[in-house]
Design a protein around this motif. Structure first.
Motif, PDB file in Angstrom:
ATOM      1  N   VAL A 200       0.994  -1.163   0.091  1.00 20.91           N
ATOM      2  CA  VAL A 200      -0.042  -0.108  -0.076  1.00 20.91           C
ATOM      3  C   VAL A 200       1.011   1.218  -0.067  1.00 20.91           C
ATOM      4  CG1 VAL A 200      -2.085  -0.899   1.116  1.00 20.91           C
ATOM      5  CG2 VAL A 200      -0.175  -0.160   2.503  1.00 20.91           C
ATOM      6  N   ALA A 201       0.168   2.320  -0.493  1.00 21.09           N
ATOM      7  CA  ALA A 201       1.089   3.625  -0.263  1.00 21.09           C
ATOM      8  C   ALA A 201       0.758   4.240   0.960  1.00 21.09           C
ATOM      9  CB  ALA A 201       0.398   4.471  -1.379  1.00 21.09           C
ATOM     10  N   ALA A 202       1.324   3.604   2.056  1.00 19.85           N
ATOM     11  CA  ALA A 202       1.128   3.943   3.370  1.00 19.85           C
ATOM     12  C   ALA A 202       2.258   3.583   4.338  1.00 19.85           C
ATOM     13  CB  ALA A 202      -0.214   3.371   3.980  1.00 19.85           C
ATOM     14  N   PRO A 203       2.453   4.273   5.581  1.00 23.87           N
ATOM     15  CA  PRO A 203       3.521   3.876   6.136  1.00 23.87           C
ATOM     16  C   PRO A 203       4.022   2.424   6.263  1.00 23.87           C
ATOM     17  CG  PRO A 203       2.553   5.652   7.122  1.00 23.87           C
ATOM     18  CD  PRO A 203       1.820   5.035   6.142  1.00 23.87           C
ATOM     19  N   GLU A 204       2.776   1.666   6.360  1.00 22.43           N
ATOM     20  CA  GLU A 204       3.227   0.165   6.338  1.00 22.43           C
ATOM     21  C   GLU A 204       3.621  -0.631   5.202  1.00 22.43           C
ATOM     22  OE1 GLU A 204      -0.647  -1.123   7.929  1.00 22.43           O
ATOM     23  OE2 GLU A 204      -1.263  -1.999   6.016  1.00 22.43           O
ATOM     24  N   LEU A 205       3.914   0.078   4.242  1.00 20.81           N
ATOM     25  CA  LEU A 205       4.668  -0.340   2.961  1.00 20.81           C
ATOM     26  C   LEU A 205       6.113  -0.630   3.442  1.00 20.81           C
ATOM     27  CD1 LEU A 205       5.094  -0.461  -0.208  1.00 20.81           C
ATOM     28  CD2 LEU A 205       5.739   1.851   0.181  1.00 20.81           C
ATOM     29  N   TRP A 206       6.754   0.215   4.344  1.00 21.30           N
ATOM     30  CA  TRP A 206       8.049  -0.211   4.742  1.00 21.30           C
ATOM     31  C   TRP A 206       8.048  -1.015   5.986  1.00 21.30           C
ATOM     32  CZ3 TRP A 206      12.736   0.488   3.433  1.00 21.30           C
ATOM     33  CH2 TRP A 206      13.904   0.163   4.252  1.00 21.30           C
ATOM     34  N   GLY A 249       3.015  -8.503 -12.213  1.00 23.83           N
ATOM     35  CA  GLY A 249       1.520  -8.879 -11.797  1.00 23.83           C
ATOM     36  C   GLY A 249       1.638 -10.012 -10.796  1.00 23.83           C
ATOM     37  N   ALA A 250       3.218 -10.128 -10.166  1.00 25.05           N
ATOM     38  CA  ALA A 250       3.425 -11.406  -9.274  1.00 25.05           C
ATOM     39  C   ALA A 250       3.022 -10.948  -7.775  1.00 25.05           C
ATOM     40  CB  ALA A 250       4.911 -11.893  -9.458  1.00 25.05           C
ATOM     41  N   ILE A 251       3.133  -9.699  -7.752  1.00 25.68           N
ATOM     42  CA  ILE A 251       2.642  -9.370  -6.206  1.00 25.68           C
ATOM     43  C   ILE A 251       1.331  -8.462  -6.460  1.00 25.68           C
ATOM     44  CG2 ILE A 251       2.969  -7.295  -4.434  1.00 25.68           C
ATOM     45  CD1 ILE A 251       5.937  -7.788  -4.981  1.00 25.68           C
ATOM     46  N   PRO A 252       0.200  -8.694  -5.538  1.00 28.78           N
ATOM     47  CA  PRO A 252      -1.141  -8.169  -5.732  1.00 28.78           C
ATOM     48  C   PRO A 252      -0.936  -6.447  -5.000  1.00 28.78           C
ATOM     49  CG  PRO A 252      -1.260  -9.554  -3.762  1.00 28.78           C
ATOM     50  CD  PRO A 252       0.027  -9.729  -4.690  1.00 28.78           C
ATOM     51  N   PRO A 253      -1.049  -5.685  -5.753  1.00 27.72           N
ATOM     52  CA  PRO A 253      -1.111  -4.239  -5.313  1.00 27.72           C
ATOM     53  C   PRO A 253      -2.229  -3.927  -4.484  1.00 27.72           C
ATOM     54  CG  PRO A 253      -1.647  -4.216  -7.501  1.00 27.72           C
ATOM     55  CD  PRO A 253      -1.547  -5.697  -7.194  1.00 27.72           C
ATOM     56  N   GLY A 254      -1.959  -3.048  -3.418  1.00 23.26           N
ATOM     57  CA  GLY A 254      -2.924  -2.305  -2.574  1.00 23.26           C
ATOM     58  C   GLY A 254      -3.207  -3.063  -1.496  1.00 23.26           C
ATOM     59  N   LEU A 255      -2.560  -3.969  -1.196  1.00 24.69           N
ATOM     60  CA  LEU A 255      -2.829  -4.992   0.096  1.00 24.69           C
ATOM     61  C   LEU A 255      -2.262  -4.436   1.602  1.00 24.69           C
ATOM     62  CD1 LEU A 255      -2.571  -8.437  -1.145  1.00 24.69           C
ATOM     63  CD2 LEU A 255      -4.492  -7.039  -0.897  1.00 24.69           C
ATOM     64  N   GLY A 256      -2.862  -4.059   2.356  1.00 25.08           N
ATOM     65  CA  GLY A 256      -2.263  -3.658   3.695  1.00 25.08           C
ATOM     66  C   GLY A 256      -1.709  -5.198   4.408  1.00 25.08           C
ATOM     67  N   ARG A 257      -1.379  -4.942   5.611  1.00 21.05           N
ATOM     68  CA  ARG A 257      -0.430  -6.034   6.309  1.00 21.05           C
ATOM     69  C   ARG A 257      -1.617  -7.336   6.622  1.00 21.05           C
ATOM     70  NH1 ARG A 257      -1.386  -5.698  12.037  1.00 21.05           N
ATOM     71  NH2 ARG A 257      -2.595  -3.906  12.484  1.00 21.05           N
ATOM     72  N   ILE A 258      -2.866  -7.078   6.998  1.00 20.77           N
ATOM     73  CA  ILE A 258      -3.706  -8.083   7.224  1.00 20.77           C
ATOM     74  C   ILE A 258      -4.229  -8.854   6.039  1.00 20.77           C
ATOM     75  CG2 ILE A 258      -5.905  -8.753   8.395  1.00 20.77           C
ATOM     76  CD1 ILE A 258      -3.723  -8.017  10.604  1.00 20.77           C
ATOM     77  N   ALA A 392       7.376   9.290   5.581  1.00 20.80           N
ATOM     78  CA  ALA A 392       8.258   9.794   4.402  1.00 20.80           C
ATOM     79  C   ALA A 392       8.999   8.675   3.533  1.00 20.80           C
ATOM     80  CB  ALA A 392       9.724  10.361   5.084  1.00 20.80           C
ATOM     81  N   ILE A 393       9.179   7.630   3.771  1.00 20.92           N
ATOM     82  CA  ILE A 393       9.299   6.466   2.912  1.00 20.92           C
ATOM     83  C   ILE A 393       8.113   6.178   2.014  1.00 20.92           C
ATOM     84  CG2 ILE A 393       9.798   3.946   2.549  1.00 20.92           C
ATOM     85  CD1 ILE A 393      11.297   4.214   5.525  1.00 20.92           C
ATOM     86  N   ALA A 394       7.010   6.072   2.592  1.00 24.81           N
ATOM     87  CA  ALA A 394       5.860   5.687   1.843  1.00 24.81           C
ATOM     88  C   ALA A 394       5.483   6.823   0.700  1.00 24.81           C
ATOM     89  CB  ALA A 394       4.723   5.698   2.655  1.00 24.81           C
ATOM     90  N   ASP A 395       5.545   8.165   1.013  1.00 19.25           N
ATOM     91  CA  ASP A 395       5.395   9.287   0.246  1.00 19.25           C
ATOM     92  C   ASP A 395       6.479   9.541  -0.943  1.00 19.25           C
ATOM     93  OD1 ASP A 395       3.303  10.445   1.855  1.00 19.25           O
ATOM     94  OD2 ASP A 395       4.413  11.848   3.081  1.00 19.25           O
ATOM     95  N   ARG A 396       7.643   9.147  -0.416  1.00 14.66           N
ATOM     96  CA  ARG A 396       8.762   9.319  -1.621  1.00 14.66           C
ATOM     97  C   ARG A 396       8.719   7.937  -2.514  1.00 14.66           C
ATOM     98  NH1 ARG A 396       9.544  14.535  -2.258  1.00 14.66           N
ATOM     99  NH2 ARG A 396      10.377  15.359  -0.253  1.00 14.66           N
ATOM    100  N   LEU A 397       8.322   6.655  -1.942  1.00  8.93           N
ATOM    101  CA  LEU A 397       8.692   5.517  -2.832  1.00  8.93           C
ATOM    102  C   LEU A 397       7.585   4.893  -3.519  1.00  8.93           C
ATOM    103  CD1 LEU A 397      11.438   3.794  -0.574  1.00  8.93           C
ATOM    104  CD2 LEU A 397      11.614   5.261  -2.454  1.00  8.93           C
ATOM    105  N   SER A 398       6.517   5.354  -2.832  1.00 10.57           N
ATOM    106  CA  SER A 398       5.033   4.568  -3.368  1.00 10.57           C
ATOM    107  C   SER A 398       5.050   5.384  -4.917  1.00 10.57           C
ATOM    108  CB  SER A 398       3.953   5.012  -2.791  1.00 10.57           C
ATOM    109  OG  SER A 398       3.561   6.267  -2.282  1.00 10.57           O
TER     110      SER A 398
END
Lengths: 425, 295
Positions: A200-206, A249-258, A392-398
């Motif tokens: 996800v484009a959120a802090p938990e991405l990292w 297409g090997a990773i599903p985009p948009g999934l949070g940790r759960i 900051a990581i999510a903002d820059r890397l997503s």
């Protein structure tokens, strides 16, 4: 005359009671005094953890009949907010559970009580996992005891691997190949993903995603001296790998940790890099999948282990001695063994995985071995600002991962952001 | 004591509980926020906690490019949600105001989004818009409208649109209900008179319906605007302000500063700016559309 003396004594008694009630600082509880220890946790109601908390609090009450625990379930996302409100209003909980994400902030805020003196009377400094203990040390003092640590392994759906004729990956390159090979499409739509991860484009991405790859590759978002390293080869390589798999297409985009875990246990993904708690989720959500699940070391040069959560005392806390007694009971060998048996996660105490736990949860052995030698993914030197760092990581890397922004430019901008955060304290 | 004085005392006594209640629940938190906005209050800097910094946080706001960006996002979100929700609400109210079968059921159905708690609504939309397993992408793909899945909440160019769509969906029923109440208060004789004068449907709308709706429209626009301006929960659950700050409104930014970055002074300063802006917006709108000018 007698009546006058009775009146004086009553007044003195009343004043004493009032002073005892309104006086600040820790209050020693007498054996008869009724004490309520409120115990907020995000783990109340969760399989395994709930049972552990109920058992250990009941055991404590048996030896301290004047004590009552009040369970306060709070979702993890709201936990830090509510703790902040309680601490800042001078009303910390009776039992203070900390999580990896806010422990350092609370310690730096001056809200927690240094435990060094209390710890000296225990075996904890000598016998516990040194890596975990390192995490609970802040500015030269110890502020917490561990309930559990976490280590990461590669979860593999063997049925999918056999069907694809693929081998369990042992290197980053093999991981990439396997993830692509295990991705199955039907009419252009992906029906099986090679690898599930937080995307996800959120802090938990990292914190639940990229950090595992970067740490596994031997890097980090800061180095061992606490200097930001956003432009390092490891960070860039991990981002490129993830982007390549997203585009394939090997990773599903948009999934949070759960949901990323759910994709694995529902049989929609062939691999997942996660902690031991996923096994308990599979057991409760989709037990039919269990025979197909294998755990293997993550296919990177380095393994990952971190602190997870534990107990602490607040400065000036009421009934601090009782809370400490409870913390010692919960982290005693007997109860740490029970913790591993019930929760299926790595207990803070090194030798606390019983033969019974190993028989029921054989995967724990591998996780415990990794926990003893793995590298932490928590940003050294910026532990107190994890939320800010991960945002900051999510903002820059997503935008690099999910759109077409240039990686080098994004990494350079992130480096500046992190340096600014480091300077801000 | 004269009767008038007694009456005055009684009035004060009767008002006191409500006044105290308001002071405790509204004035104190607001006052505390304003006080915090001129203090240093960072958890990670306990030695400086409580130090008076005057307008330092406000000066920082002026220099902070992220603040100006959030202000812009807030303006776009507020204007878009308010305008679209009002337009949809008006269209819906005109539709369900007709004396046709099933209109009561339709009104009830259309009101459901408003009745749903914001957090639940956001979670439902989070699942609907999810890139890999979401229903929206599935339907668009199944009907041939899209070849590739769209990462609605992962890309800066689609996330704000998605968040606005959800905001409109949530709040348009409120506009519908308010405007419907206004429509039902219009005497049918006025439409009959307009018809006798040769007025067709557009003319009836222009000269009868719209003037009659001006007052309720003001109320609907004002309340929807304030609601959209301070919206936090939905946006935070859907995107957390991302990707890359593309949906970071002032409300989200204030929350992040205070409860995620633990800088309560700066977060409070953003809160104070929000308060001032929403009050200014409310006064301006009420002034522009004075009830005395209405039909």
């Amino acid at each position: 005359m007698m009546n006058r003396w009775r009146g004086v004594l009553a007044c003195v008694g009343l004043v004493a009671v009032l002073l005892g009630t309104v006086g600040g600082g820790p209050v020693p509880a007498s054996a008869q005094e009724k004490v309520v220890l409120d115990f907020p946790s995000w783990q109340w109601g969760q399989p395994g953890y709930d049972a552990f908390f109920k058992e250990v609090t009941s055991a404590f009450v048996k030896t301290h009949p004047n004590v009552e625990f009040r369970a306060i379930p709070i979702p993890l996302e709201k936990y830090a907010d509510q703790q902040i409100v309680r601490f800042s209003s001078g009303n910390p909980p009776g039992v203070i559970q900390w999580s990896l994400f806010d422990f350092h902030t609370f310690a730096k805020a001056g809200w927690l009580q240094p435990l060094d003196e209390r710890l000296r009377a225990t075996d904890i400094p000598r016998t516990w996992n040194k890596g975990f203990l390192g995490f609970t040390g802040v500015d030269g003092a110890q502020y917490g005891v561990m309930l559990s640590g976490s280590s990461q392994m590669l979860f593999v759906n063997q049925t999918m691997f056999k069907k694809a004729g693929a081998a369990v990956p042992k290197t980053p390159e093999e991981l990439m190949d396997a993830a692509k090979r295990l991705t199955v499409r039907d009419g252009g739509r992906v029906v099986q993903y090679g690898l599930s991860m937080t995307s996800v484009a959120a802090p938990e991405l990292w914190s639940y995603g990229l950090a595992r790859w970067v740490t596994g590759l031997g890097g980090g978002i800061t180095n061992d001296k606490g200097v930001p390293t956003a432009t390092s080869l490891e960070v860039k390589r991990a981002v490129r790998m993830m982007k390549e798999l997203l585009q394939a297409g090997a990773i599903p985009p948009g999934l949070g940790r759960i949901p990323s875990r759910q994709a694995f246990w529902e049989g929609k993904a062939a691999m997942l890099i996660e902690g031991p708690w996923v096994m308990e989720s599979i057991k409760s959500q989709n037990p039919a999948l269990l025979p197909s699940v294998e755990v293997a070391p993550i296919p990177f040069p380095h393994q990952i282990a971190d602190a997870s959560n534990g107990l602490a005392l607040a400065k000036g806390q009421k009934h601090a001695d009782l809370a400490w007694e409870f913390a010692l009971l919960a982290t005693s060998p007997q109860w740490m063994q029970r913790y591993a048996e019930l929760t299926g996660v790595i207990p803070g105490r090194n030798d606390a995985i019983s033969p019974k736990a190993l028989a029921e949860k054989p995967w724990l052995k591998a996780f415990a071995e990794v926990a003893a030698k793995g590298r932490p993914q928590t940003p050294v030197g910026l532990e107190w600002a994890q939320n800010q760092v991960y945002k900051a990581i999510a903002d820059r890397l997503s935008p690099v991962l999910f759109a077409s922004e240039d990686l080098d430019a994004a990494a350079a901008a992130l480096q500046k952001d992190l340096e600014a955060i480091a300077k801000s304290r | 004591m004269t009767l008038a004085q007694r009456r005055r005392v009684l009035e004060v006594v009767y008002l006191a509980p409500a006044a105290l209640f308001t002071l405790a629940l509204v004035a104190y938190p607001l006052g505390r926020m304003v006080a915090l906005s001129v203090q240093e209050y960072q958890l990670a800097r306990p030695w400086s906690r409580g130090a008076f910094v005057g307008l330092g946080h406000y000066a920082r706001l002026v220099r902070d490019e992220h603040f100006w960006h959030a202000l812009g996002v807030t303006a776009v979100y507020t204007v878009a949600v308010t305008a679209l929700a009002f337009a949809l609400g008006l269209a819906g109210a005109l539709l369900v105001n007709r004396p046709l079968a099933g209109m009561v059921a339709l009104r009830t159905l259309l009101s459901i989004p408003w009745a749903l708690p914001s957090a639940i609504a956001a979670i439902v939309w989070l699942l609907l818009l999810q890139s890999s397993f979401g229903v929206v992408n599935f339907l668009l793909h199944a009907t041939g409208l899209l070849e590739r899945q769209v990462d609605w909440l992962l890309r800066a160019d689609t996330a704000l649109v998605a968040v606005i769509v959800v905001g409109v969906w949530k709040v348009f029923p409120f506009n519908l209900l308010v405007l419907l109440a206004g429509l039902q208060a219009v005497p049918t004789e006025l439409y009959e008179a307009a018809a006798v004068d040769g007025g067709d449907r557009p003319a009836q709308f222009r000269f009868v319906t719209w003037p009659a709706l001006k007052y309720v429209s003001t109320v609907a626009l004002l309340l929807t605007g304030i609601h959209a301006f301070r919206e936090f929960e939905q946006i935070y659950i859907l995107t957390g302000g991302g990707p890359a700050r593309s949906t970071e409104t002032l409300g989200v930014q204030a929350y992040l500063q205070a409860f995620k970055f633990f800088d309560f002074g700066y977060g409070s300063a953003i809160g104070v700016v929000m308060l001032v802006l929403s009050l200014a917006g409310a006064f301006a709108l009420v002034r522009v559309l004075r009830p005395g000018d209405f039909y």
